[in-house]
Design an enzyme around this catalytic site. Structure first.
Site, PDB file in Angstrom:
ATOM      1  CG  ASP A 368      44.218-102.911-106.747  1.00 60.78           C
ATOM      2  OD1 ASP A 368      43.758-101.821-107.133  1.00 60.78           O
ATOM      3  OD2 ASP A 368      43.645-103.626-105.899  1.00 60.78           O
ATOM      4  CE  LYS A 369      44.030 -97.862-101.188  1.00 61.38           C
ATOM      5  NZ  LYS A 369      43.422 -98.618-100.056  1.00 61.38           N
ATOM      6  CB  THR A 370      42.055-102.318-101.846  1.00 61.20           C
ATOM      7  OG1 THR A 370      41.982-100.907-101.658  1.00 61.20           O
ATOM      8  CG2 THR A 370      41.225-103.015-100.779  1.00 61.20           C
ATOM      9  CB  THR A 521      44.471 -96.652-105.026  1.00 64.87           C
ATOM     10  OG1 THR A 521      43.390 -96.701-104.096  1.00 64.87           O
ATOM     11  CG2 THR A 521      45.045 -95.242-105.029  1.00 64.87           C
ATOM     12  CG  ASP A 568      42.747-108.410-104.394  1.00 63.07           C
ATOM     13  OD1 ASP A 568      42.565-107.276-104.875  1.00 63.07           O
ATOM     14  OD2 ASP A 568      42.310-108.743-103.278  1.00 63.07           O
TER      15      ASP A 568
END
Length: 680
Positions: A368-370, A521, A568
Site C-alpha cells: 500500500d502506498k500511504t 493506491t 497499515d
C-alpha cells in the site's frame, strides 16, 4: 505495566508446540530443573544397580561383589529408579491415552513397564536374565534426553523474558515541583514521568518537554537511535539517550506496545505451522508403527529362538525405546521457537506460524502506498529558487514566514529547514490569507507564501525553470506553493507525501530475490507513478477504492501468484486478510494488525525482505530436522528389531536409548544453528 503482569507471558507457560500439546500431563509442562534433578539422582542410583547386576557381570565376563542377598540390590535400586524417575513418563502416557493420542510417553512407558515386569518375574524365580541394569540406564538416559529437550525449548522462549526485562519496575513521576519514585504499576494515563539520561522508558507516552535520541532496537529491530522532541511518541522499554525527557503517559499495562508485542510472540509460540502439523501426524503414526514392529519382533523371535525369552523381550523393549519420537517431537517446535525469537528481536512479529512458513513461497509483494512506502504525512519534496535566490534562501525565508503557522504545509516547511540546519530569521506581522496562503514580515521584507491561484490573480510571471518544475511536480500529485516578494516570485516549494528513506532499498532487496513488487493506491495514476518511480516500482495499481483492494489481490492470485500484502490502514484490512501473507506495518491501525499474519514493529519496509530471509531459513532448518528425526527412526527400528543380527549387530535397550537421545541432541544442535542467521 507493572512487573507482576509479566507472569501472563512467562516463557515457561507458553506451549512448546510439540507433538504433545494436547496433553496437560506431558513432559512439556515441566520445568527443565525437574528433569535435571531426577536425572542426577537416578544416575546416582544407577551406579550400584550396575555394580551388583549379575546379568551385566556375566555379559562383561566380570566377577563383581557378591554376598548373600546382593542379588536383590539391583531390584531394589531398579524399582526405586522406576518410581522416582519413571512415573513422570507413566503420567504422561495416561494423559496421552485419555486424549486418545498415544505418542512418545506411551512408547516409553510400554518399554519400562515391560522391562520392570520381566525383571521382577526373573527376580522371583522365572528362568532368564533380568533387565534391572538396562531398566535403570534406560530411565536415566530418558531423563537426560528430556532435560536436554526442555532446556532447548525454554532457551528458545527467552524472547519473552528478554522483552519483560526491558520494563523498569519503578518510574520517576513528576508531582508539582518535585519528582518522586513510584512503582510503574501506580502510573495512570495523564501522569507525567521524568526519563533520565540512560534510563528505560517505563510507559508508552508523549514527550512534553526535552529532546533526546532514544534506542528502540529491541522493540523495532532498528539499530539507529530515533530523535525525540516535544510531541514525539515514546515506547515503554526503549532506552533513553543523553537527554532528559518529560513524558505524559498515554498507555499503561496491557495497552502498551511492549505488552502487545509480548502477546504476539506468545501467540506465535503456541500456534503451529504446516510442518509442525505434518510432524504431529508422523509422530502419531509412529506409535502404531512402533507397536506393530514390536509385535512382529515378538512373534518372529519367539519362532526363531523360543527357548530364549530374555533375548526376545530385549528385542521388543529395544524397538519400543528407539521408536520414541523424541527427535521428531523436538524437530519443528524448537526451530519455530528460535525463529519467532529472532523475528521479535528484529522487529518482525509472527502472529501465526503458518504465515511465516508461507512467506518463503511469495511470488509478489504488494505495498500500500500511504503510510507504508510513504510516511503518510506531507514533506518538502523539492525547493527551487529563481531570480538569483538560492534554494536554501528560499527555504529559510519560507520557514520564517511559516514559523507561526499551524497548517501541515507550514509545519513541513519549518521542519525541512530545521533538518537542513538553516538559520531562520524571526518574522513579524504574520497573517493568514484564507484559502490562499500566509504572509509575514522578515526583517524589512514583505513575503508571501501562496498557491498558484494567487499568482493568477496578481498576474505574476514565473521563470521557465519554475514553470517546468511546477508542471513536473504537479503531475506527480505534489502540492505547489510559491515564495513571493512584491511582484517577484523568488522560488517554489513542492510538498508531497514523503517517501520513506528505506523504501527504495526495500524494493531493491525484494527484486534482487526474484520477487515481483507492486504498489496499490487510491491516488491518481500520476501520483502513483511518481511515487513508484522514486522507489523503483514498475507495477502500479492506482485509483483503487478501499473496497476494491482485496479484489486486486484476488485477481493476482487468480493468475497463479502467491501474494503478500503490506499495509497499515483500516482500508487495508480486507486486502491483508485476502492475501496469502498479510503484513501489517506496526505503526498502523489495530484493525490492520488483527487482519495480518505478520506485524512489523517498525514502519521500515526493509523488514519485508528480512521476513522472507527468516522464512526460508526456518523452512530449511525444519526440513533438515525432519530428515534427521525420521531417518533415525527408519534405520533404528529395524536394527533394534534384530534384522542385522546375522551380521553381529544388536542394539540392547540401553544403547537404543543412547541413540534415541543422540538423535534428540543432533536435532536440538541443528536448530540452534539458526541463531547465526543475519537478517540485515
Amino acid at each position: 505495566m507493572d512487573h507482576d503482569t509479566h507472569t501472563m507471558h512467562d516463557p515457561a507457560e507458553v506451549s512448546t508446540g510439540s507433538t504433545h500439546d494436547h496433553h496437560d500431563g506431558d513432559h512439556s509442562a515441566h520445568d527443565p530443573a525437574i528433569f535435571r534433578r531426577k536425572f542426577w539422582l537416578s544416575l546416582a542410583l544407577t551406579v550400584p544397580t550396575l555394580v551388583f547386576s549379575t546379568g551385566l557381570q556375566d555379559i562383561l565376563g566380570l566377577s563383581g561383589p557378591r554376598f548373600p542377598g546382593s542379588q536383590f540390590i539391583p531390584a531394589a535400586f531398579g524399582i526405586a529408579i522406576f518410581v522416582y524417575g519413571g512415573l513422570v513418563f507413566l503420567r504422561g502416557a495416561m494423559s496421552e491415552l485419555r486424549g486418545r493420542q498415544p505418542g512418545m510417553m506411551t512408547l516409553i512407558s510400554l518399554a519400562i513397564v515391560v522391562a520392570l515386569g520381566y525383571s521382577l518375574a526373573v527376580t522371583v524365580g522365572l528362568p532368564g536374565m533380568d533387565f534391572w541394569w538396562e531398566l535403570a540406564t534406560l530411565i536415566t538416559i530418558m531423563l537426560l534426553g528430556h532435560w536436554i529437550e526442555m532446556s532447548a525449548v525454554m532457551g528458545a522462549q527467552d524472547a519473552l523474558g528478554e522483552l519483560a526485562k526491558l520494563l523498569p519496575d519503578q518510574a520517576d513521576m513528576v508531582h508539582g515541583d518535585h519528582v518522586m519514585t513510584v512503582a510503574v504499576s501506580r502510573l495512570a494515563v495523564g501522569d507525567v514521568v521524568l526519563v533520565r539520561p540512560g534510563a528505560s522508558v517505563p510507559v508508552d507516552g508523549e514527550v512534553i518537554d526535552g529532546e533526546s535520541d532514544v534506542d528502540e532496537a529491541l522493540l523495532t529491530g532498528e539499530s539507529a537511535a530515533v530523535r525525540k522532541t516535544v510531541g514525539s511518541a515514546v515506547i515503554a522499554g526503549s532506552s533513553n539517550g543523553s537527554g532528559a525527557l518529560r513524558v505524559r503517559v498515554t498507555k499503561t499495562g496491557d495497552a502498551t506496545a511492549l505488552a502487545g508485542i509480548m502477546k504476539l510472540v506468545a501467540d506465535a509460540q503456541s500456534s503451529k505451522s504446516g510442518a509442525q502439523l505434518l510432524a504431529d501426524r508422523a509422530a502419531a503414526w509412529l506409535f502404531y508403527v512402533a507397536l506393530g514392529a514390536a509385535v512382529l519382533t515378538l512373534v518372529a523371535w519367539l519362532l526363531i529362538r523360543p527357548g530364549d525369552p530374555a533375548f526376545v523381550l530385549e528385542r521388543v523393549v529395544s524397538v519400543l525405546v528407539i521408536a520414541c519420537p523424541h527427535a521428531l517431537g523436538l524437530a519443528i517446535p524448537l526451530v519455530s521457537q528460535i525463529s519467532t525469537a529472532i523475528g521479535a528481536r528484529n522487529g518482525i512479529l509472527v502472529k501465526n506460524r503458518i504465515a511465516l512458513e508461507d512467506a518463503r513461497r511469495i511470488d509478489m509483494v504488494v505495498f500500500d502506498k500511504t503510510g507504508t512506502l510513504t510516511t503518510g504525512s506531507q514533506g518538502v519534496a523539492a525547493v527551487i529558487g529563481a531570480g538569483g535566490t538560492s534554494d536554501d534562501d528560499v527555504l529559510a525565508l519560507a520557514a520564517a514566514v511559516e514559523s507561526s503557522s499551524e497548517h501541515p504545509i507550514g509545519r513541513a516547511i519549518v521542519g525541512e529547514a530545521a533538518s537542513r540546519g538553516l538559520k531562520v530569521s524571526k518574522a513579524t506581522r504574520f497573517a493568514s490569507l484564507a484559502g490562499r496562503g500566509v504572509k509575514a514580515t522578515v526583517g524589512k521584507r514583505q513575503l508571501t507564501i501562496a498557491s498558484e491561484r494567487v499568482l493568477t490573480e496578481q498576474a505574476l510571471v514565473l521563470t521557465p525553470e519554475l514553470v517546468h518544475a511546477s508542471r513536473e511536480f504537479g503531475a506527480g500529485g505534489a502540492t505547489i506553493v510559491y515564495l513571493i516578494e512584491g511582484d517577484e516570485v523568488l522560488g517554489m516549494l513542492a510538498l508531497a507525501d514523503t517517501v520513506r528513506a528505506e523504501s527504495s532499498e526495500a524494493v531493491a532487496a525484494l527484486l534482487k530475490r526474484g520477487v515481483r513488487v507492486a504498489m496499490l493506491t487510491g491516488d491518481t495514476h500520476q501520483v502513483g507513478d511518481w511515487i513508484a518511480s522514486q522507489v523503483g516500482i514498475t507495477e502500479v495499481f492506482a485509483e483503487v477504492l478501499p473496497a476494491q483492494k482485496a479484489d486486486v489481490i484476488a485477481k493476482l492470485q487468480a493468475k497463479g501468484l502467491r501474494v503478500a500484502m503490506v499495509g497499515d490502514g483500516v482500508n487495508d484490512a480486507p486486502a491483508l486478510a485476502r492475501a496469502d501473507v498479510g503484513i501489517a506495518i506496526g505503526a498502523g491501525t489495530d484493525v490492520a494488525i488483527e487482519s495480518a499474519g505478520i506485524v512489523l514493529a517498525s514502519s521500515n519496509p526493509r523488514a519485508v525482505a528480512a521476513l522472507l530471509t527468516l522464512s526460508r531459513a526456518t523452512w530449511r532448518k525444519e526440513l533438515q530436522n525432519l530428515f534427521w528425526a525420521t531417518g533415525y527412526n527408519a534405520i533404528g527400528i529395524p536394527l533394534a528389531a534384530g534384522v542385522a543380527f546375522g551380521a553381529g549387530i544388536l542394539l540392547p535397550p540401553a544403547l537404543a536409548a543412547v541413540f534415541m537421545s543422540a538423535s534428540t541432541i543432533i536435532v536440538a544442535a541443528n536448530a540452534q544453528l539458526l541463531r547465526l542467521l543475519k537478517l540485515r
